[in-house]
Design an enzyme around this catalytic site. Structure first.
Site, PDB file in Angstrom:
ATOM      1  N   GLY A 224       1.287  -1.251  -0.015  1.00  0.00           N
ATOM      2  CA  GLY A 224       0.197   0.149   0.141  1.00  0.00           C
ATOM      3  C   GLY A 224       0.771   1.017   0.028  1.00  0.00           C
ATOM      4  N   SER A 225       0.104   2.388  -0.398  1.00  0.00           N
ATOM      5  CA  SER A 225       0.854   3.426  -0.230  1.00  0.00           C
ATOM      6  C   SER A 225      -0.508   4.675   0.598  1.00  0.00           C
ATOM      7  CB  SER A 225       1.411   4.035  -1.477  1.00  0.00           C
ATOM      8  OG  SER A 225       0.121   4.520  -2.467  1.00  0.00           O
ATOM      9  N   GLY A 226       0.625   5.865   1.370  1.00  0.00           N
ATOM     10  CA  GLY A 226       0.181   6.021   2.597  1.00  0.00           C
ATOM     11  C   GLY A 226       0.988   7.975   2.838  1.00  0.00           C
ATOM     12  N   SER A 227       0.485   8.359   3.693  1.00  0.00           N
ATOM     13  CA  SER A 227       1.492   9.470   3.979  1.00  0.00           C
ATOM     14  C   SER A 227       2.167   9.795   2.934  1.00  0.00           C
ATOM     15  CB  SER A 227       0.599  10.559   4.880  1.00  0.00           C
ATOM     16  OG  SER A 227      -0.233   9.178   5.748  1.00  0.00           O
TER      17      SER A 227
ATOM     18  N   GLY B 144       4.768   7.438   2.258  1.00  0.00           N
ATOM     19  CA  GLY B 144       5.704   6.372   2.106  1.00  0.00           C
ATOM     20  C   GLY B 144       5.364   5.253   0.949  1.00  0.00           C
TER      21      GLY B 144
ATOM     22  N   VAL C 212       4.864   1.007   0.917  1.00  0.00           N
ATOM     23  CA  VAL C 212       5.278   0.242   1.322  1.00  0.00           C
ATOM     24  C   VAL C 212       5.238  -1.656   0.620  1.00  0.00           C
ATOM     25  CG1 VAL C 212       4.862  -1.319   3.853  1.00  0.00           C
ATOM     26  CG2 VAL C 212       4.092   1.089   3.239  1.00  0.00           C
TER      27      VAL C 212
ATOM     28  N   ASP D  10       0.514  10.948  14.122  1.00  0.00           N
ATOM     29  CA  ASP D  10      -0.761  11.186  12.534  1.00  0.00           C
ATOM     30  C   ASP D  10      -1.325   9.497  13.001  1.00  0.00           C
ATOM     31  OD1 ASP D  10      -1.591  11.629   9.846  1.00  0.00           O
ATOM     32  OD2 ASP D  10      -0.383  10.416   8.954  1.00  0.00           O
TER      33      ASP D  10
HETATM   34  P1  ADP Z   1      -0.630   5.250   5.967  1.00  0.00           P
HETATM   35  O1  ADP Z   1       0.155   6.660   5.811  1.00  0.00           O
HETATM   36  O2  ADP Z   1      -2.099   5.197   5.105  1.00  0.00           O
HETATM   37  O3  ADP Z   1      -0.531   4.807   7.372  1.00  0.00           O
HETATM   38  P2  ADP Z   1       1.618   3.253   5.104  1.00  0.00           P
HETATM   39  O4  ADP Z   1       2.376   4.018   4.216  1.00  0.00           O
HETATM   40  O5  ADP Z   1       1.422   3.884   6.515  1.00  0.00           O
HETATM   41  O6  ADP Z   1       0.223   4.055   4.996  1.00  0.00           O
HETATM   42  O7  ADP Z   1       1.017   2.201   4.611  1.00  0.00           O
HETATM   43  C1  ADP Z   1       0.269   2.244   3.918  1.00  0.00           C
HETATM   44  C2  ADP Z   1      -0.172   0.810   4.094  1.00  0.00           C
HETATM   45  O8  ADP Z   1       0.634  -0.389   4.194  1.00  0.00           O
HETATM   46  C3  ADP Z   1      -0.968   0.827   5.420  1.00  0.00           C
HETATM   47  O9  ADP Z   1      -2.941   0.986   4.779  1.00  0.00           O
HETATM   48  C4  ADP Z   1      -1.153  -1.028   5.543  1.00  0.00           C
HETATM   49  O10 ADP Z   1      -1.903  -1.785   5.075  1.00  0.00           O
HETATM   50  C5  ADP Z   1       0.194  -1.607   4.688  1.00  0.00           C
HETATM   51  N1  ADP Z   1       1.388  -1.549   5.940  1.00  0.00           N
HETATM   52  C6  ADP Z   1       2.454  -0.803   6.145  1.00  0.00           C
HETATM   53  N2  ADP Z   1       3.202  -1.603   7.130  1.00  0.00           N
HETATM   54  C7  ADP Z   1       2.985  -2.690   7.329  1.00  0.00           C
HETATM   55  C8  ADP Z   1       3.396  -3.555   8.335  1.00  0.00           C
HETATM   56  N3  ADP Z   1       4.718  -3.209   8.667  1.00  0.00           N
HETATM   57  N4  ADP Z   1       3.314  -4.805   8.294  1.00  0.00           N
HETATM   58  C9  ADP Z   1       1.790  -5.170   7.066  1.00  0.00           C
HETATM   59  N5  ADP Z   1       1.219  -4.533   6.265  1.00  0.00           N
HETATM   60  C10 ADP Z   1       1.775  -3.161   6.522  1.00  0.00           C
END
Ligand code: ADP
Length: 312
Positions: free
Chosen positions: A19-22, A24, A26, A149
């Site tokens: 996934g990607s979020g605020s 970076g 992942v 956050d």
């Molecule tokens: P956000 O800003 O939405 O929190 P992140 O970049 O932190 O976005 O993470 C994007 C997505 O990746 C998250 O919503 C989660 O589902 C998944 N993710 C992040 N870190 C982990 C992890 N350590 N293990 C499993 N999934 C993860």
């Protein structure tokens, strides 16, 4: 190194993308140095430089350990094959994904969608886990750390649905190294959810604080126990969770709660509406306008534990 990460994530391919979020993007990966699967977060910084002190900051995050925080295993700062600066954080992998997916399954693609909804007791346990993690960051670390956050996508669930808060300490690093993109990300409407969780004083240019986290936690409670996103319009009017925090609970609290939450399993004689009212009132208390008058996270955790003892 960048090479190791590139190999482990299959060249950062979309099949390994979680996934990607605020902050970076992942990826799921198996590093040569780790026995278990890990999650690699590649940071999207707009400003670079100061690589050494950046690494030192990340290293210091490795010492912050609590059963309800996602473990940071290592960090990497190097130059990729095209000569671009590249920064990544490597975390333990959380097999049950984020709380966000569990709260809003219809929005999740089918292969990643949880097969059932969380029970009321599971929700209470998760809320207690999150409160414990924040209490630890706020008062038990060598210096107080504001998460800045907190939202359901930063609450990750392991095999047995124990909650682990992720992205702690990142705000502090970004504030130091890339303040501009930090504030852009916090206020960006494009970042799902964030806007609904940020304390009102952030909108007035106040520096992030532990009291801001308490506000976000209050919103998280309201979301977990109504099933509504903070930006959702309750009752079809312009009555969002956000301005809901300025008012009182309606008399019939069940009217604002999604039916999926109501398969309850409470002790006989203890009505679900009473339990929900207590949790939602706690949520409202965390969301007060005045930052310093908000509850401390230890008090919120204690109240949730006593609600659990009373009703289950
Ligand atoms: P956000 O800003 O939405 O929190 P992140 O970049 O932190 O976005 O993470 C994007 C997505 O990746 C998250 O919503 C989660 O589902 C998944 N993710 C992040 N870190 C982990 C992890 N350590 N293990 C499993 N999934 C993860």
């Amino acid at each position: 190194s960048y090479g190791d990460l590139r190999d482990a994530t299959n060249g950062f391919s979309s099949s390994n993308l979680i996934g990607s979020g605020s902050f970076g993007t992942v990826f799921k990966a198996l590093l040569p140095t780790e026995k278990n699967v890990v999650a690699v977060k590649v940071l999207n910084l707009q400003r670079h430089g100061a690589m050494k002190s950046f690494m030192a900051e990340c290293e210091s995050l490795k010492d912050i350990r609590h059963r309800n925080l996602v473990k940071l295993l290592t960090s990497c700062s190097s130059i990729d094959f095209q000569g671009n600066e590249f920064r990544a954080l490597v975390y333990e992998f959380m097999p049950n994904g984020s709380l966000d997916m569990w709260l809003h399954p219809v929005e999740v693609e089918e292969i990643r969608r949880p097969s059932r909804t969380l029970t009321l007791l599971e929700r209470l346990n998760i809320a207690i886990d999150v409160a414990s993690a924040l209490d630890y960051l706020h008062v038990h670390c060598h210096e107080p750390i504001a998460h800045c956050d907190l939202k359901p996508s930063n609450v990750l669930l392991d095999d047995d649905l124990t909650a682990h808060v992720s992205d702690f300490g990142l705000a502090r690093i970004l504030l130091k190294f890339d303040q501009e993109s930090f504030f852009n990300q916090l206020s960006s409407a494009g970042v799902r959810g964030t806007i609904g969780y940020a304390a009102p004083e952030y909108g007035m240019g106040r520096q992030p604080s532990i009291h801001g986290d308490v506000y976000s936690f209050g919103i998280l409670l309201l979301e977990m126990f109504t099933g509504k996103r903070p930006t959702n319009e309750l009752f079809g009017g312009n009555f969002t969770l956000h301005n809901y925090t300025k008012s009182a609970l309606p008399e019939k609290v069940l009217d604002i709660v999604d039916v999926s939450i109501l398969h309850s399993g409470l002790r006989v004689g203890f009505p679900v509406s009473e339990c929900l009212t207590m949790v939602l009132e706690l949520g409202l208390k965390c969301c007060g306008e005045s930052p310093i008058n908000r509850l401390a996270m230890s008090e919120a955790a204690k109240e949730l534990i006593s609600i659990r003892e009373r009703f289950f």
